[in-house]
Enzyme design. Sequence first.
Site, mmCIF file in Angstrom:
data_model
loop_
_atom_site.group_PDB
_atom_site.id
_atom_site.type_symbol
_atom_site.label_atom_id
_atom_site.label_comp_id
_atom_site.label_asym_id
_atom_site.label_seq_id
_atom_site.Cartn_x
_atom_site.Cartn_y
_atom_site.Cartn_z
ATOM 1 N N HIS A 101 24.645 -36.531 38.948
ATOM 2 C CA HIS A 101 25.275 -36.982 37.593
ATOM 3 C C HIS A 101 26.919 -36.923 37.872
ATOM 4 C CE1 HIS A 101 21.320 -36.089 35.238
ATOM 5 N NE2 HIS A 101 21.265 -37.126 36.026
ATOM 6 N N HIS A 123 12.093 -34.368 33.244
ATOM 7 C CA HIS A 123 12.326 -33.596 34.422
ATOM 8 C C HIS A 123 11.053 -33.241 35.016
ATOM 9 C CE1 HIS A 123 16.664 -33.227 32.904
ATOM 10 N NE2 HIS A 123 16.420 -34.485 33.308
ATOM 11 N N HIS A 128 24.467 -43.008 34.206
ATOM 12 C CA HIS A 128 25.225 -41.897 34.280
ATOM 13 C C HIS A 128 26.127 -42.431 35.424
ATOM 14 C CE1 HIS A 128 22.564 -40.519 37.280
ATOM 15 N NE2 HIS A 128 21.618 -40.711 36.628
ATOM 16 N N GLU A 173 18.996 -47.217 33.894
ATOM 17 C CA GLU A 173 17.782 -46.507 33.866
ATOM 18 C C GLU A 173 16.866 -46.570 32.616
ATOM 19 O OE1 GLU A 173 17.752 -42.243 34.931
ATOM 20 O OE2 GLU A 173 19.712 -42.166 35.166
ATOM 21 N N ASP A 231 19.768 -42.713 43.429
ATOM 22 C CA ASP A 231 19.158 -42.018 42.321
ATOM 23 C C ASP A 231 18.111 -43.366 41.870
ATOM 24 O OD1 ASP A 231 17.967 -41.017 40.080
ATOM 25 O OD2 ASP A 231 19.984 -40.732 39.114
ATOM 26 N N ASP A 257 10.820 -41.084 40.537
ATOM 27 C CA ASP A 257 12.132 -40.869 40.502
ATOM 28 C C ASP A 257 12.867 -40.165 41.688
ATOM 29 O OD1 ASP A 257 14.993 -40.584 39.663
ATOM 30 O OD2 ASP A 257 14.557 -39.780 37.611
ATOM 31 N N ARG A 283 9.915 -45.732 33.605
ATOM 32 C CA ARG A 283 11.450 -46.028 33.657
ATOM 33 C C ARG A 283 11.707 -46.769 35.034
ATOM 34 N NH1 ARG A 283 12.348 -41.028 33.508
ATOM 35 N NH2 ARG A 283 12.668 -40.353 35.535
ATOM 36 N N TYR A 298 8.536 -43.874 26.944
ATOM 37 C CA TYR A 298 7.680 -42.705 26.902
ATOM 38 C C TYR A 298 6.543 -42.547 25.805
ATOM 39 C CZ TYR A 298 11.644 -42.359 30.107
ATOM 40 O OH TYR A 298 12.587 -42.581 30.991
ATOM 41 N N HIS A 327 16.667 -40.622 26.036
ATOM 42 C CA HIS A 327 17.823 -40.464 26.974
ATOM 43 C C HIS A 327 18.716 -41.668 27.008
ATOM 44 C CE1 HIS A 327 16.042 -42.758 30.170
ATOM 45 N NE2 HIS A 327 15.152 -42.348 30.330
ATOM 46 N N ASP A 333 16.499 -12.073 50.437
ATOM 47 C CA ASP A 333 17.592 -12.336 51.153
ATOM 48 C C ASP A 333 17.612 -13.863 51.729
ATOM 49 O OD1 ASP A 333 15.635 -11.534 52.841
ATOM 50 O OD2 ASP A 333 16.750 -10.524 54.426
ATOM 51 N N GLU A 351 14.821 -47.410 37.310
ATOM 52 C CA GLU A 351 16.365 -46.981 37.407
ATOM 53 C C GLU A 351 16.722 -47.666 39.045
ATOM 54 O OE1 GLU A 351 16.558 -42.680 38.178
ATOM 55 O OE2 GLU A 351 18.858 -42.748 37.874
HETATM 56 N N1 GLY Z 1 16.966 -38.277 38.696
HETATM 57 C C1 GLY Z 1 17.985 -37.770 37.722
HETATM 58 C C2 GLY Z 1 18.265 -38.912 36.796
HETATM 59 O O1 GLY Z 1 17.824 -39.997 37.005
HETATM 60 O O2 GLY Z 1 19.190 -38.805 36.075
HETATM 61 MN MN MN Z 2 19.788 -41.149 36.723
HETATM 62 MN MN MN Z 3 16.636 -40.764 38.398
#
Ligand code: GLY
Ligand code: MN
Ligand code: MN
Length: 439
Positions: free
Chosen positions: A360, A241, A353, A383, A270, A258, A411, A387, A349, A36, A413
Amino acid sequence: MNNHQIYKDRRKRFMRELRGSAAIIPAAKLVTHHSDCEYPFRQNSDFWYLTGFDEPDAVALFLPYRPEGEQYILFVLPKESSAEVWNGFRWGIIGAVENFDVDIAHPIDELSDKLAHYLNGTEHIFFRIGKHPQVETLLLKVWADLLDRSSRSGSLPIALYSPCSVLHKLRLRKDPWEIMRMREAGLISSRAHELARNETRPGMNEREIQAVIEKYFLEKGARGPAYNSIVAGGKNACILHYTANHSILHNGELLLIDAGCSLNDYYNADITRTFPINGKFTGEQKALYEIVFEAQKSAIDCVLPGENTEKVHLKAVTVLVEGLIDIGLLKGRAESLIEQGLYHHFYMHRTGHWLGLDVHDVGAYRLGEYPIPLEDGMVLTVEPGLYISDFLPVPEGQPQIEERWKGIGIRIEDDVLVTNNQPEVLTSDALKSIHDMER
Ligand code: GLY
Ligand code: MN
Ligand code: MN
C-alpha cells in the site's frame, strides 16, 4: 544506468527539494517475533529509496546546506566480528563509504555526539515524528538546544517538518528502473498464480497452494511474499484479510488467491485471482465472476493520465452495481444505490491503491478537495470484488440474499502502470478470462 547512479539521482532530487534544510531518515530496526527470535529484516522504504543500504539501526542525514563532501552522512553499525558471527555481514564504516557513495560514515553510537554539529546551519529539520522513538528523543533534545541558541542569536526558530510530503511525492512517480523492477515482480507473481491454479484440486489444503506460490517466489530469487498471502477457499474468500490458509478446498467452491512477491530490492506485486477448485464454474459463480471481470476491465480502461483513482473506483462500482441489479441481488437505480452506498454489504473496499516499495504505497490520493490526477509513471492496483455473505446486514429495502449466492467471494486484482498511451498491466501473465479460469 547502474544502481549507484539511481540512488545518487534520487538523493539529488530529494536534496534539491530540501533546499536549506536537513533531513534525518532512520533505517528500520529488527522486530521481535517472539522471545529472542526476530522477523526477517525489512528495511524502511523511505530509507531504502534514498540509500539502497539494507542494514538495520542506521541513520541517514541529508544536509544540502553543508559544503560538498559533507552532505550525505550515514551512521551505521560498525564492523564487529563477534556480532557478525551470529547475525551476519555488516558493511561497517569503510564499506559504507566505499560502496554506497556516502560522503562520511560514522558508527551509530556516535549519533548522539555528532547530530548537533551536523544540524548547525540548517533552516528547518525534516523528520518523521512518532516512528523512531530513540532517534526522536535524541533529535528533540538537539532541536531544543538549537532553538535556544537561535533565539539568542535572533534568527528565526527552526520548524520541524515531516519528510513525507517531499519524499512520497518522489516515490509516487516511478522512474524507469523502478518500472523495470515492478515488471519483474509482476511477471514472477503472475507465473506463480498460473502454477497455483494448475495445481489446485478438490481435497487439497489451502496451505499446500500457499506453498506452491511462495516456493515459486523463492525459486525465482524473490525475497518472499510481499504481504501475507491470502489463499481462501469457498466462504473464506469473503474475509478480506483471511490469512489462516488452513482449510480444505471443496469440490464446487471457488479459490481466491491474493499473493504477490517482493524482490530483493523490495519492489512488489499484488495480484488476486479467483477460480473454480474443480475447474468448472457453477451458474451463480459464473454470473458473479462475469460482473467482477467486466468491472475490472472497465476500471483498468480508466487508468489514464488526467483521470484519478476516484474515477477508477466509481467506474468499477458502477459496473458492479449494474450487474448486481441485473441478477436481482440489488434493486433500484444504480446511481442512487451508489450515492447511498447501498452496495457496501457486497463490496466494502476501495478499488485500488498505489503500489511500489510498499504494497500500500505512499503518495497522496487527494490534495484537499481534489483527487490527484494520474500521471505517467504512477502504479496502482485495480481490484474490484464481490463478497456474498451474511457478515453485513442487508440494507433496508434491498433483497434478502438467496442461499445459492452465499459463500461466494470473488476479487480480480492487477497492477497497472499509467503511461501516456494505454495503461500497462504489469501482471498480465496471470490469466483471468472465464475461459482461462476453467479446465
Ligand atoms: N493484498 C493486499 C491488497 O490487495 O491490498
Ligand atoms: Mn491490493
Ligand atoms: Mn492484493
